[in-house]
Design a protein around this motif. Sequence first.
Motif, PDB file in Angstrom:
ATOM      1  N   CYS A  27      -1.017  -2.524  -6.141  1.00  0.00           N
ATOM      2  CA  CYS A  27      -1.975  -3.624  -5.980  1.00  0.00           C
ATOM      3  C   CYS A  27      -1.471  -4.489  -4.829  1.00  0.00           C
ATOM      4  N   GLY A  28      -2.215  -4.538  -3.753  1.00  0.00           N
ATOM      5  CA  GLY A  28      -1.811  -5.341  -2.612  1.00  0.00           C
ATOM      6  C   GLY A  28      -0.475  -4.937  -2.023  1.00  0.00           C
ATOM      7  N   GLY A  29      -0.145  -3.643  -2.087  1.00  0.00           N
ATOM      8  CA  GLY A  29       1.119  -3.169  -1.539  1.00  0.00           C
ATOM      9  C   GLY A  29       2.287  -3.240  -2.497  1.00  0.00           C
ATOM     10  N   ILE A  30       2.078  -3.801  -3.687  1.00  0.00           N
ATOM     11  CA  ILE A  30       3.134  -3.884  -4.700  1.00  0.00           C
ATOM     12  C   ILE A  30       2.999  -2.688  -5.636  1.00  0.00           C
ATOM     13  N   PRO A  31       4.040  -1.857  -5.767  1.00  0.00           N
ATOM     14  CA  PRO A  31       3.933  -0.674  -6.648  1.00  0.00           C
ATOM     15  C   PRO A  31       3.812  -1.061  -8.113  1.00  0.00           C
ATOM     16  N   ILE A  32       2.933  -0.367  -8.813  1.00  0.00           N
ATOM     17  CA  ILE A  32       2.742  -0.598 -10.250  1.00  0.00           C
ATOM     18  C   ILE A  32       3.217   0.652 -10.980  1.00  0.00           C
ATOM     19  N   ASN A  33       4.398   0.589 -11.544  1.00  0.00           N
ATOM     20  CA  ASN A  33       4.984   1.713 -12.271  1.00  0.00           C
ATOM     21  C   ASN A  33       5.170   1.335 -13.738  1.00  0.00           C
ATOM     22  N   TYR A  34       5.511   2.348 -14.545  1.00  0.00           N
ATOM     23  CA  TYR A  34       5.826   2.081 -15.945  1.00  0.00           C
ATOM     24  C   TYR A  34       6.986   1.089 -16.013  1.00  0.00           C
ATOM     25  N   PRO A  35       6.937   0.064 -16.859  1.00  0.00           N
ATOM     26  CA  PRO A  35       6.070  -0.103 -18.035  1.00  0.00           C
ATOM     27  C   PRO A  35       4.786  -0.886 -17.791  1.00  0.00           C
ATOM     28  N   PHE A  36       4.458  -1.174 -16.525  1.00  0.00           N
ATOM     29  CA  PHE A  36       3.294  -1.996 -16.254  1.00  0.00           C
ATOM     30  C   PHE A  36       2.058  -1.150 -16.001  1.00  0.00           C
ATOM     31  N   GLY A  37       0.923  -1.807 -16.105  1.00  0.00           N
ATOM     32  CA  GLY A  37      -0.354  -1.193 -15.803  1.00  0.00           C
ATOM     33  C   GLY A  37      -1.364  -2.274 -15.488  1.00  0.00           C
ATOM     34  N   ILE A  38      -2.244  -2.009 -14.543  1.00  0.00           N
ATOM     35  CA  ILE A  38      -3.305  -2.970 -14.220  1.00  0.00           C
ATOM     36  C   ILE A  38      -4.663  -2.467 -14.697  1.00  0.00           C
ATOM     37  N   ASP A  39      -4.665  -1.274 -15.306  1.00  0.00           N
ATOM     38  CA  ASP A  39      -5.860  -0.741 -15.959  1.00  0.00           C
ATOM     39  C   ASP A  39      -5.553  -0.607 -17.440  1.00  0.00           C
ATOM     40  N   ASP A  40      -6.449  -1.058 -18.277  1.00  0.00           N
ATOM     41  CA  ASP A  40      -6.182  -1.075 -19.710  1.00  0.00           C
ATOM     42  C   ASP A  40      -5.933   0.340 -20.229  1.00  0.00           C
ATOM     43  N   GLY A  41      -4.862   0.495 -20.995  1.00  0.00           N
ATOM     44  CA  GLY A  41      -4.484   1.804 -21.503  1.00  0.00           C
ATOM     45  C   GLY A  41      -3.366   2.439 -20.701  1.00  0.00           C
ATOM     46  N   PRO A  85       1.033 -15.948  -8.624  1.00  0.00           N
ATOM     47  CA  PRO A  85       1.095 -14.829  -7.671  1.00  0.00           C
ATOM     48  C   PRO A  85       2.427 -14.090  -7.761  1.00  0.00           C
ATOM     49  N   VAL A  86       2.338 -12.757  -7.770  1.00  0.00           N
ATOM     50  CA  VAL A  86       3.535 -11.913  -7.804  1.00  0.00           C
ATOM     51  C   VAL A  86       3.943 -11.592  -6.374  1.00  0.00           C
ATOM     52  N   ARG A  87       5.192 -11.906  -6.037  1.00  0.00           N
ATOM     53  CA  ARG A  87       5.703 -11.619  -4.699  1.00  0.00           C
ATOM     54  C   ARG A  87       6.245 -10.193  -4.611  1.00  0.00           C
ATOM     55  N   SER A  88       6.953  -9.764  -5.629  1.00  0.00           N
ATOM     56  CA  SER A  88       7.508  -8.415  -5.631  1.00  0.00           C
ATOM     57  C   SER A  88       7.910  -8.036  -7.054  1.00  0.00           C
ATOM     58  N   ILE A  89       8.082  -6.723  -7.280  1.00  0.00           N
ATOM     59  CA  ILE A  89       8.563  -6.199  -8.560  1.00  0.00           C
ATOM     60  C   ILE A  89       9.685  -5.213  -8.267  1.00  0.00           C
ATOM     61  N   SER A  90      10.808  -5.379  -8.947  1.00  0.00           N
ATOM     62  CA  SER A  90      11.924  -4.432  -8.830  1.00  0.00           C
ATOM     63  C   SER A  90      12.055  -3.676 -10.145  1.00  0.00           C
ATOM     64  N   TYR A  91      12.155  -2.343 -10.036  1.00  0.00           N
ATOM     65  CA  TYR A  91      12.308  -1.525 -11.231  1.00  0.00           C
ATOM     66  C   TYR A  91      13.746  -1.043 -11.408  1.00  0.00           C
ATOM     67  N   THR A  92      14.552  -1.101 -10.354  1.00  0.00           N
ATOM     68  CA  THR A  92      15.970  -0.726 -10.472  1.00  0.00           C
ATOM     69  C   THR A  92      16.776  -1.853 -11.096  1.00  0.00           C
ATOM     70  N   ASP A  93      16.491  -3.074 -10.687  1.00  0.00           N
ATOM     71  CA  ASP A  93      17.047  -4.277 -11.315  1.00  0.00           C
ATOM     72  C   ASP A  93      15.849  -5.018 -11.895  1.00  0.00           C
ATOM     73  N   PRO A  94      15.412  -4.657 -13.102  1.00  0.00           N
ATOM     74  CA  PRO A  94      14.073  -5.033 -13.579  1.00  0.00           C
ATOM     75  C   PRO A  94      13.790  -6.540 -13.553  1.00  0.00           C
ATOM     76  N   HIS A  95      12.956  -6.942 -12.614  1.00  0.00           N
ATOM     77  CA  HIS A  95      12.530  -8.338 -12.557  1.00  0.00           C
ATOM     78  C   HIS A  95      11.285  -8.467 -11.687  1.00  0.00           C
ATOM     79  N   ILE A  96      10.581  -9.555 -11.901  1.00  0.00           N
ATOM     80  CA  ILE A  96       9.404  -9.911 -11.109  1.00  0.00           C
ATOM     81  C   ILE A  96       9.690 -11.231 -10.414  1.00  0.00           C
ATOM     82  N   LEU A  97       9.334 -11.330  -9.153  1.00  0.00           N
ATOM     83  CA  LEU A  97       9.464 -12.590  -8.415  1.00  0.00           C
ATOM     84  C   LEU A  97       8.095 -13.242  -8.303  1.00  0.00           C
TER      85      LEU A  97
END
Length: 339
Positions: free
Chosen positions: A49-63, A91-103
């Motif tokens: 979404c807007g260049g930010i990767p959406i990987n597990y455990p997140f989802g922007i589509d229900d289900g 607003p989400v600036r970035s998401i890290s999945y290796t060091d799990p956090h959202i900025l």
Amino acid sequence: MDSFFTNKSSSSSSSSSSSLCFLIIVLVMINLTTTTTTIHASNLCRDSCGGIPINYPFGIDDGCGSSYYRHMLVCSDYGKLDLRTPSGRYPVRSISYTDPHILLTDPFMWNCQDGDNFRPTRPFSLDTSTHFSLSSQNDYLFFNCSEENVIIEPKPIFCERFPDRCDSSCDSSSYLCRHLPECGSGLHTSSCCSYYPKATESLRLMLKYCASYTSIYWRNTGTSPPYDQVAEYGIRVDFDIPVTTRCLQCQDMTKGGGTCGFDTATQNFMCLCPKGNVTTSCKDHEISKHGKAGVIAGTVTGVAAAGAVGVGVGVWYLRKVRAKAPVTCGVQSNENRLF
């Protein structure tokens, strides 16, 4: 008399023809809606979404993703990703999945452009029942606090990194107050102190007696510890990644490379595959009868309902008028008028 039988035969022929046309149209509509559902099923979950990767455990589509984070992330039509919390959308600036956090960015917080002008703000909060938590790498600066209501005094240096070991006063000798990121001398006539709220209520109380506040997180730099840290404006929110055997099996490329998701009705785990949903992996031969997750579930249900109703109406109509004459599709008479 001959005229009577001729008219009756013509009427019966017209009715029979129109009924066959109606049944053909119903069957074609069912086929088209089923084809549309198959197209949707092959594109179940958006992965960015807007260049930010959406990987597990997140989802922007229900289900999609883990049910623990259902409806937490929202992607707008123009590609803006927000995190939904009890205090608003950020607003989400970035998401890290290796060091799990959202900025996150809070547009209501103080920034360098504000200087000594403080805008109305709101306290940031998280739902404690979720798998999100405020990172200990956040620092909070408060400006122009009332000395009658807030204890403001200098603290030892170690309190900046270990606030739990110190009292609850607001540190007037904070390093960050003396070295504001991006604008070291951003304040001229205003006071500043550093305090780490241990709960949302304490943050609300601080803002009751302070003009404004801002959040600064320490960004790790480098590829391996010990990391160098750089102070930047924003809110770091940590999250857990629920790792389950079923999800790992589902994602295994040798087993079909499915997408981890869940049933939107029961929130039970589902492996989302192009040809159907299963509880293990996409190469499982016993494809589940469940509908597609999220919006797909509603589509499949709608198709089944429409098909059942259409066939039922067609059968009823055929029984009402028996087909005994050639098909005259498109010919309108008083017998096949819809209105």
